[in-house]
Write a protein that holds these residues in place. Structure first.
Motif, mmCIF file in Angstrom:
data_model
loop_
_atom_site.group_PDB
_atom_site.id
_atom_site.type_symbol
_atom_site.label_atom_id
_atom_site.label_comp_id
_atom_site.label_asym_id
_atom_site.label_seq_id
_atom_site.Cartn_x
_atom_site.Cartn_y
_atom_site.Cartn_z
ATOM 1 N N VAL A 81 0.823 -1.122 -0.004
ATOM 2 C CA VAL A 81 0.183 -0.193 0.157
ATOM 3 C C VAL A 81 0.740 1.230 -0.244
ATOM 4 O O VAL A 81 1.648 1.497 0.591
ATOM 5 C CB VAL A 81 -0.625 -0.099 1.377
ATOM 6 N N THR A 82 0.711 2.166 -0.777
ATOM 7 C CA THR A 82 1.762 3.680 -1.312
ATOM 8 C C THR A 82 0.632 4.355 -1.551
ATOM 9 O O THR A 82 -0.455 4.416 -1.683
ATOM 10 C CB THR A 82 2.188 3.351 -1.957
ATOM 11 N N ALA A 83 0.650 5.573 -0.670
ATOM 12 C CA ALA A 83 0.397 7.152 -1.116
ATOM 13 C C ALA A 83 1.311 7.539 -1.715
ATOM 14 O O ALA A 83 2.355 7.533 -0.610
ATOM 15 C CB ALA A 83 -0.347 7.177 0.367
ATOM 16 N N SER A 84 0.370 8.707 -2.365
ATOM 17 C CA SER A 84 1.800 9.887 -2.094
ATOM 18 C C SER A 84 0.626 11.652 -1.621
ATOM 19 O O SER A 84 0.151 11.194 -1.461
ATOM 20 C CB SER A 84 1.634 10.153 -3.760
ATOM 21 N N ASN A 85 1.436 13.164 -1.386
ATOM 22 C CA ASN A 85 1.453 13.971 -1.087
ATOM 23 C C ASN A 85 0.331 14.411 -2.479
ATOM 24 O O ASN A 85 -0.550 15.159 -2.066
ATOM 25 C CB ASN A 85 2.152 14.927 -1.077
ATOM 26 N N ALA A 86 -0.230 13.211 -3.755
ATOM 27 C CA ALA A 86 -1.022 14.276 -4.321
ATOM 28 C C ALA A 86 -3.135 13.563 -4.521
ATOM 29 O O ALA A 86 -3.959 14.220 -4.562
ATOM 30 C CB ALA A 86 -1.107 13.348 -5.521
ATOM 31 N N GLY A 87 -2.508 12.889 -2.572
ATOM 32 C CA GLY A 87 -3.928 12.126 -1.771
ATOM 33 C C GLY A 87 -4.391 11.277 -2.525
ATOM 34 O O GLY A 87 -5.530 10.498 -2.469
ATOM 35 N N ASP A 88 -3.993 10.354 -3.304
ATOM 36 C CA ASP A 88 -3.965 9.197 -3.933
ATOM 37 C C ASP A 88 -3.398 7.827 -2.798
ATOM 38 O O ASP A 88 -2.281 8.235 -2.701
ATOM 39 C CB ASP A 88 -3.777 9.129 -5.283
ATOM 40 N N VAL A 89 -4.481 6.787 -3.064
ATOM 41 C CA VAL A 89 -3.303 5.303 -2.062
ATOM 42 C C VAL A 89 -3.874 4.309 -3.205
ATOM 43 O O VAL A 89 -4.582 4.103 -3.480
ATOM 44 C CB VAL A 89 -4.332 5.507 -1.025
ATOM 45 N N ARG A 90 -2.545 3.709 -3.574
ATOM 46 C CA ARG A 90 -2.312 2.526 -4.481
ATOM 47 C C ARG A 90 -2.239 1.152 -3.598
ATOM 48 O O ARG A 90 -1.324 1.012 -2.760
ATOM 49 C CB ARG A 90 -1.919 2.784 -5.047
ATOM 50 N N PHE A 91 -2.835 0.456 -4.127
ATOM 51 C CA PHE A 91 -2.190 -0.915 -3.355
ATOM 52 C C PHE A 91 -1.787 -1.737 -4.844
ATOM 53 O O PHE A 91 -2.083 -2.050 -5.906
ATOM 54 C CB PHE A 91 -3.403 -1.742 -3.225
ATOM 55 N N TRP A 92 -0.837 -2.325 -4.624
ATOM 56 C CA TRP A 92 -0.281 -2.682 -5.807
ATOM 57 C C TRP A 92 -0.145 -4.336 -5.121
ATOM 58 O O TRP A 92 0.220 -4.658 -3.576
ATOM 59 C CB TRP A 92 1.728 -2.545 -5.500
ATOM 60 N N ASP A 93 -0.017 -5.398 -5.868
ATOM 61 C CA ASP A 93 0.644 -6.995 -5.560
ATOM 62 C C ASP A 93 1.878 -6.736 -6.637
ATOM 63 O O ASP A 93 2.616 -6.374 -6.926
ATOM 64 C CB ASP A 93 0.069 -8.117 -7.325
ATOM 65 N N PRO A 94 2.966 -7.664 -5.038
ATOM 66 C CA PRO A 94 4.231 -7.152 -5.496
ATOM 67 C C PRO A 94 4.491 -7.755 -6.962
ATOM 68 O O PRO A 94 6.206 -7.697 -7.002
ATOM 69 C CB PRO A 94 4.847 -8.223 -4.188
ATOM 70 N N ARG A 95 3.577 -8.655 -7.108
ATOM 71 C CA ARG A 95 4.545 -9.245 -8.538
ATOM 72 C C ARG A 95 4.655 -8.904 -10.212
ATOM 73 O O ARG A 95 4.387 -9.074 -10.572
ATOM 74 C CB ARG A 95 3.793 -10.417 -8.645
ATOM 75 N N PHE A 96 3.541 -6.925 -9.766
ATOM 76 C CA PHE A 96 3.316 -6.753 -11.360
ATOM 77 C C PHE A 96 3.356 -5.304 -10.446
ATOM 78 O O PHE A 96 3.679 -4.919 -9.605
ATOM 79 C CB PHE A 96 1.869 -7.371 -11.045
ATOM 80 N N THR A 97 3.694 -4.469 -11.996
ATOM 81 C CA THR A 97 4.226 -3.150 -11.989
ATOM 82 C C THR A 97 3.056 -2.356 -12.058
ATOM 83 O O THR A 97 3.501 -0.325 -11.466
ATOM 84 C CB THR A 97 5.242 -2.549 -12.880
ATOM 85 N N GLU A 98 1.528 -3.125 -12.150
ATOM 86 C CA GLU A 98 0.929 -1.704 -12.319
ATOM 87 C C GLU A 98 -0.627 -1.978 -11.209
ATOM 88 O O GLU A 98 -0.399 -3.705 -10.758
ATOM 89 C CB GLU A 98 -0.557 -1.849 -13.520
ATOM 90 N N SER A 99 -0.223 -1.061 -10.064
ATOM 91 C CA SER A 99 -1.443 -1.128 -9.162
ATOM 92 C C SER A 99 -2.826 -2.236 -9.659
ATOM 93 O O SER A 99 -3.515 -2.053 -10.680
ATOM 94 C CB SER A 99 -1.774 0.134 -8.776
ATOM 95 N N VAL A 100 -3.027 -3.134 -8.080
ATOM 96 C CA VAL A 100 -4.370 -3.237 -8.329
ATOM 97 C C VAL A 100 -5.565 -2.460 -8.108
ATOM 98 O O VAL A 100 -7.204 -2.631 -8.994
ATOM 99 C CB VAL A 100 -4.348 -4.767 -7.137
ATOM 100 N N ARG A 101 -5.598 -1.603 -7.356
ATOM 101 C CA ARG A 101 -6.776 -0.631 -6.639
ATOM 102 C C ARG A 101 -5.878 0.941 -6.948
ATOM 103 O O ARG A 101 -4.890 0.712 -5.996
ATOM 104 C CB ARG A 101 -7.055 -1.219 -5.958
ATOM 105 N N CYS A 102 -6.699 1.503 -6.681
ATOM 106 C CA CYS A 102 -5.718 2.746 -6.431
ATOM 107 C C CYS A 102 -7.747 4.003 -6.109
ATOM 108 O O CYS A 102 -8.863 3.662 -6.261
ATOM 109 C CB CYS A 102 -6.147 4.097 -7.527
ATOM 110 N N MET A 103 -7.242 4.671 -4.389
ATOM 111 C CA MET A 103 -8.275 5.107 -3.938
ATOM 112 C C MET A 103 -7.879 7.064 -4.359
ATOM 113 O O MET A 103 -6.919 7.198 -3.475
ATOM 114 C CB MET A 103 -8.162 5.134 -2.459
ATOM 115 N N ASN A 104 -8.620 8.173 -4.768
ATOM 116 C CA ASN A 104 -8.372 9.203 -4.541
ATOM 117 C C ASN A 104 -8.464 10.072 -3.537
ATOM 118 O O ASN A 104 -10.663 9.894 -3.473
ATOM 119 C CB ASN A 104 -8.222 9.657 -6.061
#
Length: 1285
Positions: A1178-1201
């Protein structure tokens, strides 16, 4: 609110990945970091106790005067003898032969009896003498004895009792009159030291008057010589000993079954009279048929312990020694029982005389007076030994084939000693069997067990060693070093290690008796365990410590070669002491140093500079420091070796252990003291180089282009390859020249000078870095060296002043930004003339070095503000400012005098390992200790907290989290907040310190001043060992880390700095930086650090060394870190450019970046790895988005703005809840599905909730509690329910 069903809670855990796998590791199995002795105690030696066991003056009785006044056949007029009466004198009946022959026979027998105890003395008899004969005898013996002791034995059985005027009686020439002899005159003739034995009735009168005459004599001496009474200290009384047969009003026993000279018999033939007296007692009935004639036939010899008579004598010696040692004051015991062999024997026998004669209403008297011992319990052991031996006597005399059964006395006494050692209390009286253990060492049968018990006793502490030495153990264990028995080696090495750890003066005895050869053979023995070898190395180190004869003896025994052969042993303790032994051997001893040079000792020690154990690394630095600090004149070869070693030591400046860095400063102190002028020149040259670079304006950019990204090299980096020689080591160094080519005409000497100059430069830069070390003692010693060199510059090599023409131009910013890379090899506050690396002069034009500011008052310790402007320039200097600084009041001190403060007690502290108990269980292992019980309580508390929090965690995903249960104003703006996992403690860091709050009860617990430099701030907090004795880690944005113990205390002296080190030493002064970012792994003991750098550095807390540097490959700083605690391989870093980078620690540094996640547009404020095998990133940036990642892939599984911007984000590690804070005075609480659980924001009104702009957020590791800090300095804690948890 209804509780969540257990099956539903379990389902939520599985779905969201909250399985707490940390519970697989019990608290008791988690490692405890920074808990070694070096962290828990000061690095100082144990307090030395003055040892009194060694006699300052050993004496010997060299002359004996035997004065017999018997007048055989004529009884004295004032004594009415019984009939029958005691007649035997020296076991001879004087009436059985003519008076003269009887007198001579008695005199001869008495001399033989004394010769049994002192065969080498000079004996003189005077039988029935006159006053003149006694005077002649005494003066003659005193003249021959000089300063030694003379014994005066007086038998007055044939003359009247002593008078109240202090007179004994002798005869006139014709034996018609008794002539008085004054004790005062006798004192004059005998002199001092002397011992007097009075065997006569009313003998106590003589003792009392002898003391009076001594005082009178001192007063007369005072009157004549003008000396005070105290100055002479009554020397006559001090060195004169008296033994009297009875009191002042007592008559000698006249029992016909006893000898007439019962007192003399006790003193000179104790076993014979003891056997006689035993037969006369009722206890003899235990042995039927025992008669006085029978005990005269006891077989054997007194000096043969294998026979009955010899064993009885041995037991008697042990028992009387034991009685005396347990009864007398230590100083009296030493003087009477250890100073003089004859005196010791007489006093042992005097104890028997007291026991026997008191049974006949006589009280023997001594001067000095002894306490009564006739009823001591050990006499019962003597009676038992007599019972068991004499029981065998009839059979032994009748049957020649009968075998004597030895007494179990010594075995039983050793068992009693063993019981005392096993079950005695901590505060207990000394064991009364200790003198018996000494006696048992004489026997091969009991020796092994006795040594084992003695070793266990000595291990109890210095007091036990002092007791053993006072009882007289030393000559015995010294003699045993001549034994070749291999089974004794481990025990003797242990015992000697204990003795030398307490009393180092024994080194002289070791050398004198060639005892060092024993320990050299142990050290060279390939079959000896490392533990015993470590002790042998310690003994040798103590033997040569500040003792030239010891150094010479050890060198002749090839100690250098033996130590070097085992330098890489697997035992850290052995490596530690081998290095220290080498250090002590060649300290100020050129012969040993050159022996080490021939064996390339310094190069072999280089490997230990990277040892896993900090103590071993410190010992290696210590050894190399003494290697280069010899005071003799230096040849070119010696200089090249010293500088090669100095260059190698430069790499140690980044060591994580203050213990090592302290020794490094001391080692550098030796170099500086020898090469002051060269260091002054190197420092001056650095200033000139700075002035040249000062003419080029510097450009500072916040971020660097990808093409130029690299890890900035340390200014102290040197080649790590092992070199074959010191000159080869120097030849690998680059020359400090602006040209990369060396002119052909340059001589070899010129090249060597250039290489040497580079050594001085690098050592100088290391010293200046150490002078601002986060550990105060390291910094203090390094500052002394810096001042010393600065004072040398002032007096000898002050450069001429040159005006700084670039001052005005250097103050203006360049016209446009540049993409040139900023390379700073040291932390911001290190960037000064003393720290800049010479290698930077050779960098490519694309690299620009920060130039100091001449207007800054901090020219040498100088400062970067952590909130730097984009084009602001670093501190500068000019020569005039430098001249002013070196003349400040700190430098007015004599530089040479400051060298005295550059020392440590590392060697003495290392010796403490052998002073303290080694075999005893530690408090943590002892199930009855308070420390163990406290630890068990903490573990139970931790389990309770975790179990209690599970219900909260299960309900967190759909409960509000806005109940403010704590709010208070902090003294500074919170920058980092951290919950203690198991206590109601909240740590709130501001710029300079940490406040501690009780978030359950409300009060402030305390405030810790971190002591980080000006213009720096705390950016990282970690609780270390939170499950046990907690430490607090504070990281500041200059890259320094400090660990504190007892950080909550009203008494500042109780707050302890456990350790401090430069976690990251290449921090870049960016316009917007993250400071120091850290992540602590309790189960591995690893500390992950990064921040305003281009790499992630991993520290091993156990070894206190850098394990790995992982390049991030990013163009910006690292903002947050997370790792896989279970797999121990995945490492996640959020960066300032919005990327999230995944690393596999198992791979090589250049290959370990396995993935880069690039969906965040801006600064990453949080990275989090969910628990469990299926846990998401789970990662979050100061742009307001929280993203969920599967460690096996480079694209996020889910994003919450969630919001337009974040300043802080935190996710609960075990519950389905996350919180986001912003500058808009707003906190949003969500579950991981994106549902809003609570909104906490500023409300107007009388009871409205007021919060400032959020600076930091933190969830409790277990409970569902959220702490928030804001710019108005308020700290709040929010909970899910109204009741307090």
């Amino acid at each position: 609110m209804q509780p969540v069903p257990k099956d539903m809670a379990k389902a939520l855990e599985i779905e969201c990945g909250y399985c707490d796998d940390e519970h697989d590791v019990a608290d008791s199995e988690l490692p405890i970091a920074y808990n070694e002795l070096r962290h828990r105690e000061k690095i100082e030696g144990s307090k030395k106790v003055t040892q009194s066991w060694r006699m300052k003056e050993r004496m010997k009785t060299v002359s004996v005067a035997l004065v017999l006044c018997l007048n055989v056949g004529v009884d004295p007029p004032d004594v009415v003898k019984t009939s029958p009466c005691a007649r035997l004198e020296c076991w001879i009946d004087p009436l059985a032969q003519s008076p003269q022959k009887a007198l001579e026979a008695i005199g001869a027998n008495l001399q033989k009896q004394y010769e049994r105890w002192q065969p080498r003395a000079r004996y003189k008899q005077t039988l029935d003498p006159t006053v003149e004969e006694v005077k002649k005898l005494c003066t003659s013996l005193r003249r021959n004895a000089k300063e030694e002791r003379v014994l005066f034995h007086y038998n007055g059985h044939g003359v009247p009792k002593p008078t109240v005027n202090g007179e004994i009686w002798v005869f006139n020439k014709s034996y018609t009159q008794y002539i008085p002899l004054s004790i005062y005159d006798l004192q004059t003739w005998m002199g001092s030291p002397s011992i007097y034995v009075y065997d006569c009735s009313h003998a106590g009168v003589i003792v009392d008057l002898f003391k009076q005459f001594s005082i009178q004599r001192e007063q007369e001496s005072e009157a004549v010589n003008g000396k005070s009474l105290s100055s002479t200290a009554t020397s006559t009384m001090k060195h004169c000993i008296q033994l009297a047969a009875c009191g002042a009003n007592e008559l000698l026993p006249m029992n016909s079954e006893l000898p007439a000279d019962l007192f003399t018999s006790c003193l000179t033939t104790p076993i014979k009279i003891a056997l006689k007296w035993y037969v006369l007692q009722n206890t003899s009935k235990l042995v039927p048929g025992l008669t006085q004639d029978l005990v005269d036939k006891v077989p054997g010899m007194l000096n043969d312990r294998r026979t009955m008579l010899g064993e009885l004598n041995w037991i008697f010696t042990a028992i009387t020694d034991t009685i005396a040692w347990n009864t007398l004051p230590r100083d009296v015991f030493q003087r009477l029982f250890r100073q003089d062999l004859l005196v010791a024997s007489l006093f042992r026998n005097f104890l028997l005389a007291e026991r026997i004669m008191r049974s006949y209403n006589c009280t023997p008297i001594s001067g000095p007076t002894l306490p009564p011992t006739y009823q001591h319990p050990m006499w019962q052991a003597w009676d038992l030994a007599l019972d068991l031996c004499l029981r065998q006597l009839p059979k032994l005399l009748e049957d020649d084939s009968a075998v004597f059964q030895h007494s179990p006395f010594f075995t039983e006494q050793l068992t009693a000693f063993d019981v005392w050692l096993k079950y005695g209390a901590e505060s207990r009286a000394p064991p009364e069997q200790l003198p018996i253990v000494l006696q048992v060492l004489l026997s091969q049968v009991h020796r092994l067990r006795a040594l084992e018990l003695l070793g266990r006793f000595l291990d109890l502490g210095p007091w036990a060693v002092s007791l053993a030495l006072s009882v007289g153990i030393f000559p015995y264990v010294l003699k045993l070093l001549q034994s070749n028995a291999r089974e004794l080696r481990p025990l003797l090495v242990f015992i000697w290690a204990k003795i030398l750890s307490v009393d180092s003066s024994c080194q002289a005895d070791l050398v004198k008796d060639n005892g060092h050869k024993y320990f050299l053979s142990v050290l060279a023995d390939p079959y000896m365990p490392s533990k015993q070898k470590s002790m042998a190395a310690f003994v040798l180190a103590m033997m040569v410590n500040e003792y030239r004869q010891g150094q010479e003896a050890a060198l002749q025994g090839s100690v250098v070669a033996i130590c070097l052969d085992q330098l890489y042993d697997s035992s850290p303790l052995l490596r530690h002491w081998l290095a220290l032994c080498l250090a002590k051997v060649w300290t100020n001893f050129d012969s040993a140093r050159w022996c080490g040079v021939r064996d390339t000792a310094h190069e072999k020690l280089y490997k230990l500079l990277n040892d896993e154990e900090p103590e071993v690394r410190a010992a290696a630095v210590y050894a190399l420091g003494t290697f280069i600090s010899n005071v003799s004149e230096k040849s070119d070869h010696a200089t090249s070796i010293d500088l090669g070693v100095g260059m190698k030591l430069v790499q140690v400046a980044h060591d994580g252990s203050p213990l090592v860095r302290k020794e490094l400063v001391v080692a550098f102190g030796g170099l500086v003291s020898h090469f002051e002028t060269q260091f002054a020149v190197a420092a001056t040259q650095l200033i000139e180089d700075e002035k040249i670079r000062d003419r080029t304006p510097a450009v500072l950019t916040g971020e660097a282009p990808a093409s130029a990204t690299s890890v900035a090299p340390s200014p102290l980096a040197v080649p790590n390859t092992a070199l074959n020689s010191s000159m080869e080591n120097l030849s690998h160094l680059e020359l400090p020249s602006t040209s990369t080519r060396i002119p052909r005409a340059m001589s070899t000497n010129a090249i060597s000078n250039l290489m040497f100059n580079n050594v001085y430069t690098n050592v100088w830069k290391a010293l200046t870095q150490l002078s601002i070390d986060p550990e105060s003692q390291v910094a203090g010693m390094a500052k002394c060296l810096v001042r010393l060199v600065k004072s040398k510059i002032t007096t000898n090599s002050k450069p001429r002043h040159m005006p700084n023409s670039s001052t005005s131009s250097s103050q203006s910013a360049p016209s446009s930004p540049s993409n040139k890379v900023l390379t700073v090899g040291t932390p911001p506050q290190l960037s000064s003339v003393f720290e800049e690396s010479l290698e930077q002069k050779r960098e490519s034009p694309s690299r620009i070095t920060i130039v100091p500011n001449p207007a800054s008052p901090y020219a040498y310790s100088a400062q970067f503000s952590r909130s730097r402007k984009m084009f602001d320039k670093g501190p500068n200097t000019d020569m005039k400012l430098f001249e002013n600084q070196i003349e400040d009041k700190d430098d007015e001190k004599d530089g040479k005098g400051q060298m005295h403060s550059i020392s440590t007690e590392f060697f003495e502290w290392s010796c403490k390992h052998f002073v303290q108990p080694i075999m005893r269980l530690s408090d943590e292992e002892d199930s009855e200790s308070s420390s163990y019980l406290q630890r068990e309580f903490r573990f139970d508390r931790n389990t309770h907290v975790r179990e209690e929090a599970q219900d909260e965690q299960a309900k967190a995903g759909f409960n509000r989290l806005d109940n403010e249960i704590f709010v208070n104003r902090n003294q500074g703006i919170p920058s980092v907040i951290k919950f203690h996992p198991y206590e109601s403690e909240l740590a709130v860091a501001d710029k300079d310190g940490v406040a501690f709050w009780d978030w359950e009860q409300g009060p402030k617990l305390g405030y810790l001043v971190n002591g980080n430099p000006r213009h720096t701030r705390i950016t990282s907090l970690e609780y270390i060992n939170a499950h046990d004795n907690t430490l607090l880690l504070c990281g500041s944005d200059d890259g320094c880390v400090k660990l504190w113990r007892n950080y909550i205390s009203d008494n500042e002296s109780e707050i302890e700095l456990v350790t401090a080190f430069q976690a990251v030493s290449e921090m870049l002064p960016l316009n917007r930086g993250s400071g120091l970012v850290s992540y602590w792994e309790q189960d591995t003991g690893m500390l992950l650090t990064s921040g305003d750098v281009r790499f992630i550095r991993i520290w091993d807390s156990q070894k206190e060394i850098k394990v790995q540097d992982i390049p991030t490959g990013a163009d910006s700083c690292v903002t947050c870190l997370a790792s896989d605690m279970s797999g121990r391989s995945l490492l996640i870093a959020g960066c300032g450019d919005g990327t999230v980078r995944l690393f596999d620690r198992r791979l090589a540094p250049t290959e370990c970046r396995v993935m880069t996640l690039r969906e965040h547009p801006r600064w990453v404020v949080k990275v989090h790895l969910q628990k469990g095998t299926e846990g998401k990133i789970v990662t979050a940036s100061n742009a307001g988005d929280v993203r969920f990642w599967d460690p096996r892939f480079t694209e996020s599984v889910r994003c919450m703005n969630l919001q337009s911007s974040f300043t802080s984000v935190d996710l609960h590690p075990r519950a389905d809840v996350l919180a986001c804070g912003s500058m808009n005075q707003y906190i949003g609480v969500y579950n991981q599905s994106g549902d809003t659980l609570s909104t906490i924001k500023y409300h107007d009104g009388f009871i409205g909730q007021r919060i400032g702009a959020i600076t930091s957020l933190a969830f409790h590791p277990y409970r569902v509690k959220l702490a928030a800090g804001s710019t108005d300095s308020y700290v709040s804690v929010y909970s899910t329910s109204l009741r307090r948890s």
